[in-house]
Scaffold this motif. Structure first.
Motif, mmCIF file in Angstrom:
data_model
loop_
_atom_site.group_PDB
_atom_site.id
_atom_site.type_symbol
_atom_site.label_atom_id
_atom_site.label_comp_id
_atom_site.label_asym_id
_atom_site.label_seq_id
_atom_site.Cartn_x
_atom_site.Cartn_y
_atom_site.Cartn_z
ATOM 1 N N ALA A 127 0.863 -1.179 0.000
ATOM 2 C CA ALA A 127 0.000 0.000 0.000
ATOM 3 C C ALA A 127 0.897 1.226 0.000
ATOM 4 C CB ALA A 127 -0.916 0.004 1.234
ATOM 5 N N ALA A 128 0.300 2.393 -0.272
ATOM 6 C CA ALA A 128 1.043 3.648 -0.215
ATOM 7 C C ALA A 128 0.611 4.446 1.001
ATOM 8 C CB ALA A 128 0.820 4.464 -1.486
ATOM 9 N N MET A 129 1.550 5.115 1.659
ATOM 10 C CA MET A 129 1.253 5.958 2.804
ATOM 11 C C MET A 129 1.258 7.413 2.348
ATOM 12 S SD MET A 129 3.080 6.024 6.576
ATOM 13 C CE MET A 129 4.661 6.640 5.983
ATOM 14 N N ASN A 130 0.073 8.016 2.255
ATOM 15 C CA ASN A 130 -0.036 9.393 1.781
ATOM 16 C C ASN A 130 -1.371 9.977 2.220
ATOM 17 O OD1 ASN A 130 -1.937 8.322 -0.137
ATOM 18 N ND2 ASN A 130 -0.237 7.845 -1.523
ATOM 19 N N TYR A 281 -2.224 8.206 14.780
ATOM 20 C CA TYR A 281 -0.989 7.546 14.355
ATOM 21 C C TYR A 281 -0.416 8.232 13.112
ATOM 22 C CZ TYR A 281 1.913 4.012 12.060
ATOM 23 O OH TYR A 281 2.923 3.363 11.409
ATOM 24 N N PHE A 282 -1.260 8.479 12.119
ATOM 25 C CA PHE A 282 -0.803 9.072 10.876
ATOM 26 C C PHE A 282 -0.617 10.580 10.994
ATOM 27 C CE2 PHE A 282 -2.591 5.042 9.459
ATOM 28 C CZ PHE A 282 -1.558 4.580 8.647
ATOM 29 N N LYS A 283 -1.342 11.221 11.902
ATOM 30 C CA LYS A 283 -1.149 12.657 12.125
ATOM 31 C C LYS A 283 0.287 12.946 12.498
ATOM 32 C CE LYS A 283 -2.838 16.564 14.878
ATOM 33 N NZ LYS A 283 -3.762 16.978 15.964
ATOM 34 N N ALA A 284 0.882 12.086 13.327
ATOM 35 C CA ALA A 284 2.279 12.267 13.734
ATOM 36 C C ALA A 284 3.229 12.107 12.560
ATOM 37 C CB ALA A 284 2.631 11.268 14.835
ATOM 38 N N LEU A 285 2.777 11.437 11.488
ATOM 39 C CA LEU A 285 3.614 11.229 10.309
ATOM 40 C C LEU A 285 3.308 12.216 9.199
ATOM 41 C CD1 LEU A 285 3.410 7.334 10.198
ATOM 42 C CD2 LEU A 285 5.256 8.722 11.120
ATOM 43 N N GLY A 286 2.275 13.056 9.392
ATOM 44 C CA GLY A 286 1.938 14.069 8.404
ATOM 45 C C GLY A 286 1.169 13.563 7.202
ATOM 46 N N VAL A 287 0.530 12.387 7.326
ATOM 47 C CA VAL A 287 -0.271 11.828 6.230
ATOM 48 C C VAL A 287 -1.606 11.345 6.784
ATOM 49 C CG1 VAL A 287 1.739 11.132 4.867
ATOM 50 C CG2 VAL A 287 0.766 9.537 6.517
ATOM 51 N N ALA A 288 -2.494 10.923 5.881
ATOM 52 C CA ALA A 288 -3.830 10.493 6.303
ATOM 53 C C ALA A 288 -3.916 9.002 6.573
ATOM 54 C CB ALA A 288 -4.868 10.882 5.246
ATOM 55 N N GLY A 289 -3.076 8.196 5.903
ATOM 56 C CA GLY A 289 -3.160 6.762 6.119
ATOM 57 C C GLY A 289 -2.520 5.981 4.989
ATOM 58 N N PHE A 290 -2.758 4.664 4.995
ATOM 59 C CA PHE A 290 -2.342 3.790 3.893
ATOM 60 C C PHE A 290 -3.491 3.692 2.896
ATOM 61 C CE2 PHE A 290 0.458 1.948 7.267
ATOM 62 C CZ PHE A 290 1.671 2.173 6.639
ATOM 63 N N PHE A 291 -3.153 3.714 1.599
ATOM 64 C CA PHE A 291 -4.148 3.658 0.539
ATOM 65 C C PHE A 291 -3.736 2.629 -0.513
ATOM 66 C CE2 PHE A 291 -4.547 7.814 2.450
ATOM 67 C CZ PHE A 291 -5.919 8.023 2.498
ATOM 68 N N PRO A 292 -4.721 2.061 -1.245
ATOM 69 C CA PRO A 292 -4.383 1.131 -2.325
ATOM 70 C C PRO A 292 -3.424 1.777 -3.319
ATOM 71 C CG PRO A 292 -6.733 1.084 -1.880
ATOM 72 C CD PRO A 292 -6.180 2.227 -1.096
ATOM 73 N N ALA A 293 -2.499 1.013 -3.853
ATOM 74 C CA ALA A 293 -1.494 1.550 -4.768
ATOM 75 C C ALA A 293 -0.992 0.465 -5.699
ATOM 76 C CB ALA A 293 -0.328 2.155 -3.978
ATOM 77 N N GLU A 294 -0.416 0.893 -6.800
ATOM 78 C CA GLU A 294 0.200 0.004 -7.781
ATOM 79 C C GLU A 294 1.679 0.365 -7.918
ATOM 80 O OE1 GLU A 294 -1.498 -2.376 -9.203
ATOM 81 O OE2 GLU A 294 -3.524 -1.768 -8.599
ATOM 82 N N ASP A 295 2.482 -0.601 -8.284
ATOM 83 C CA ASP A 295 3.897 -0.333 -8.500
ATOM 84 C C ASP A 295 4.096 0.763 -9.541
ATOM 85 O OD1 ASP A 295 6.869 -1.345 -8.279
ATOM 86 O OD2 ASP A 295 6.429 -1.256 -10.424
ATOM 87 N N SER A 296 3.240 0.819 -10.549
ATOM 88 C CA SER A 296 3.376 1.831 -11.601
ATOM 89 C C SER A 296 3.182 3.252 -11.080
ATOM 90 C CB SER A 296 2.373 1.552 -12.729
ATOM 91 O OG SER A 296 1.040 1.579 -12.240
ATOM 92 N N ASP A 297 2.584 3.410 -9.896
ATOM 93 C CA ASP A 297 2.435 4.741 -9.307
ATOM 94 C C ASP A 297 3.789 5.388 -9.046
ATOM 95 O OD1 ASP A 297 -0.282 4.289 -9.311
ATOM 96 O OD2 ASP A 297 -0.401 3.808 -7.170
ATOM 97 N N PHE A 298 4.835 4.575 -8.988
ATOM 98 C CA PHE A 298 6.164 5.079 -8.672
ATOM 99 C C PHE A 298 7.034 5.264 -9.920
ATOM 100 C CE2 PHE A 298 4.415 3.276 -4.887
ATOM 101 C CZ PHE A 298 4.873 4.095 -3.865
ATOM 102 N N ASP A 299 6.421 5.178 -11.103
ATOM 103 C CA ASP A 299 7.193 5.339 -12.336
ATOM 104 C C ASP A 299 7.758 6.749 -12.480
ATOM 105 O OD1 ASP A 299 6.816 2.727 -13.031
ATOM 106 O OD2 ASP A 299 5.244 3.105 -14.523
ATOM 107 N N GLY A 300 7.040 7.752 -11.949
ATOM 108 C CA GLY A 300 7.562 9.114 -11.998
ATOM 109 C C GLY A 300 8.854 9.256 -11.222
#
Length: 317
Positions: A127-130, A281-300
Motif C-alpha cells: 500500500a502507499a502511505m499518503n 498515528y498518521f497525524k504524527a507522520l503528516g499523512v492520512a493513512g495507507f491507501f491502495p497503490a500500484e507499483d506503476s504509481d512510482f514510475d515518476g
C-alpha cells in the motif's frame, strides 16, 4: 562525494519502518482479503506464518510519534494473533540491505527507497502511505528565516543539506529541482555549493536551518508543519525559496516477495483500515493513512532517477 553529517538529533520522523521477521512457524487459518496492490506474494507451498513479527522504525525525537509506533505494533499483533516485537533501524540503506538479506520482511520506504528495494531486495508493494489519490506532495528548498537568499541561485557557494541518500523528498526530487532552477548538470551539484552533506533526516535538516547551522536544505513540503507540531521548531523559523515537481506515490509499505500470500493480504487489510480507526498515528507522520497503490504509481520517481543518471549504489553512497 557526499558526506554524512553527524547532527545529534533523532533520525527522520516521516519514515516509519514496518518490519516482519519470521521466527518459527504458525499455521495459516485465515482467509486472504484486501485489494491494495497487484503483486503476488509467496507460492502455493507457503502456508506457514511466523510466530514472531518484528515491527521496526527509525528513531524519533517526538515522544508521541514513538508511542504511536508502539501502538501500531500492539494493534497489528492483536489483529493477526501473532507475538509482535519492535525493531529499530538506522537509515534507508540499512533497511534495503536487511530486506535483501532476509533479516526483515516488511517496511515502509520513501518512494525512492522503495524503487531501490524493489530492484535490490525483491520488495513488492502492499500500500502507499499518503493523503489519498490526487494529493501528491512536493519537496521544498528552505533557508533560515533571516537569510538574504530569495531563490535557489542565491545559495551558490553556500553549504547545503540533503536528508538521506535514499530519500525521495529529501534528496532525489530536490536535487532535480536544483538542477532545473539554476541550469546545472547533476555532477555539478557538489561544486555549485561550497559544501553538500546528508543531515540524516528531515527533522535534522529542519533543526539545522532553524538554528542557523546551514544555509539551505531540502525537505518534504509537509515536514515543516509536522516538525513544528512536534514542538521541535517554529514554522516561521524557516522560509521556502524553491519547490520540486509533484511527487506521486507517497511512502511505500513494501514486503519481501516470498511471504505467505494470506499473511500479506491480512496485513494489507489491517493497514488500509488503520487510518480511519487510528488517525492520530498518521497525524504524527503528516499523512492520512495507507491507501491502495500500484507499483506503476512510482514510475515518476523512476523517471527522475534516470534524469539524475545515478545508480542506486551512487545514490546510497
Amino acid at each position: 562525494m557526499l558526506k554524512k553529517m553527524g547532527l545529534p538529533i533523532a533520525l527522520m520522523i516521516t519514515a516509519l519502518m514496518v518490519v516482519l521477521a519470521g521466527c518459527g512457524q504458525k499455521a495459516n487459518n485465515v482467509s486472504a482479503g484486501g485489494n491494495g496492490g497487484n503483486n503476488e506474494a509467496g507460492t502455493a507451498a507457503d502456508t506457514k506464518w511466523p510466530d514472531v513479527l518484528r515491527i521496526g522504525n527509525l528513531p524519533m525525537e517526538d515522544g508521541e510519534a514513538s508511542r504511536n509506533a508502539d501502538q501500531f505494533a500492539k494493534d497489528l499483533g492483536e489483529y493477526l494473533d501473532i507475538k509482535v516485537e519492535t525493531f529499530e533501524g538506522e537509515d534507508y540503506n540499512m533497511m534495503i540491505e536487511a530486506m535483501r538479506s532476509e533479516k526483515i520482511d516488511i517496511t515502509t520506504y520513501g518512494p525512492f527507497g522503495y524503487i531501490i528495494a524493489a530492484e535490490r531486495s525483491g520488495a513488492k508493494l502492499l500500500a502507499a502511505m499518503n493523503n489519498g489519490p490526487g494529493t501528491e506532495g512536493t519537496s521544498v528548498i528552505i533557508v533560515p528565516k533571516d537569510s538574504p537568499a530569495q531563490t535557489i541561485a542565491d545559495l551558490k557557494g553556500k553549504n547545503f543539506l540533503f536528508a538521506d541518500p535514499a530519500s525521495t523528498t529529501g534528496h532525489l526530487y530536490p536535487r532535480a529541482a536544483i538542477m532545473k532552477a539554476v541550469g546545472i548538470a547533476n555532477e555539478e551539484i557538489e561544486t555549485y555549493f561550497s559544501n553538500v552533506s546528508f543531515s540524516g533526516g528531515h527533522d535534522k535538516s529542519l533543526l539545522a536551518i532553524a538554528n542557523g547551522d546551514a544555509d539551505g536544505a531540502a525537505t518534504c513540503s509537509q515536514c515543516i508543519k509536522m516538525i513544528a507540531d512536534a514542538g521541535l521548531i517554529k514554522e516561521d523559523d524557516v522560509r521556502v525559496i524553491g519547490e520540486s515537481d509533484p511527487i506521486a506515490g507517497g511512502g511505500a509499505l513494501a514486503y519481501r516477495g516470498d511471504l505467505p500470500a494470506d499473511l500479506v493480504e491480512k496485513i494489507r487489510e489491517f493497514a488500509l483500515a488503520y487510518g480511519e480507526k487510528n488517525p492520530e498515528y498518521f497525524k504524527a507522520l503528516g499523512v492520512a493513512g495507507f491507501f491502495p497503490a500500484e507499483d506503476s504509481d512510482f514510475d515518476g520517481v523512476r523517471e527522475v532517477a534516470k534524469l539524475l543518471e545515478m545508480s542506486p549504489e551512487e545514490m546510497l553512497e
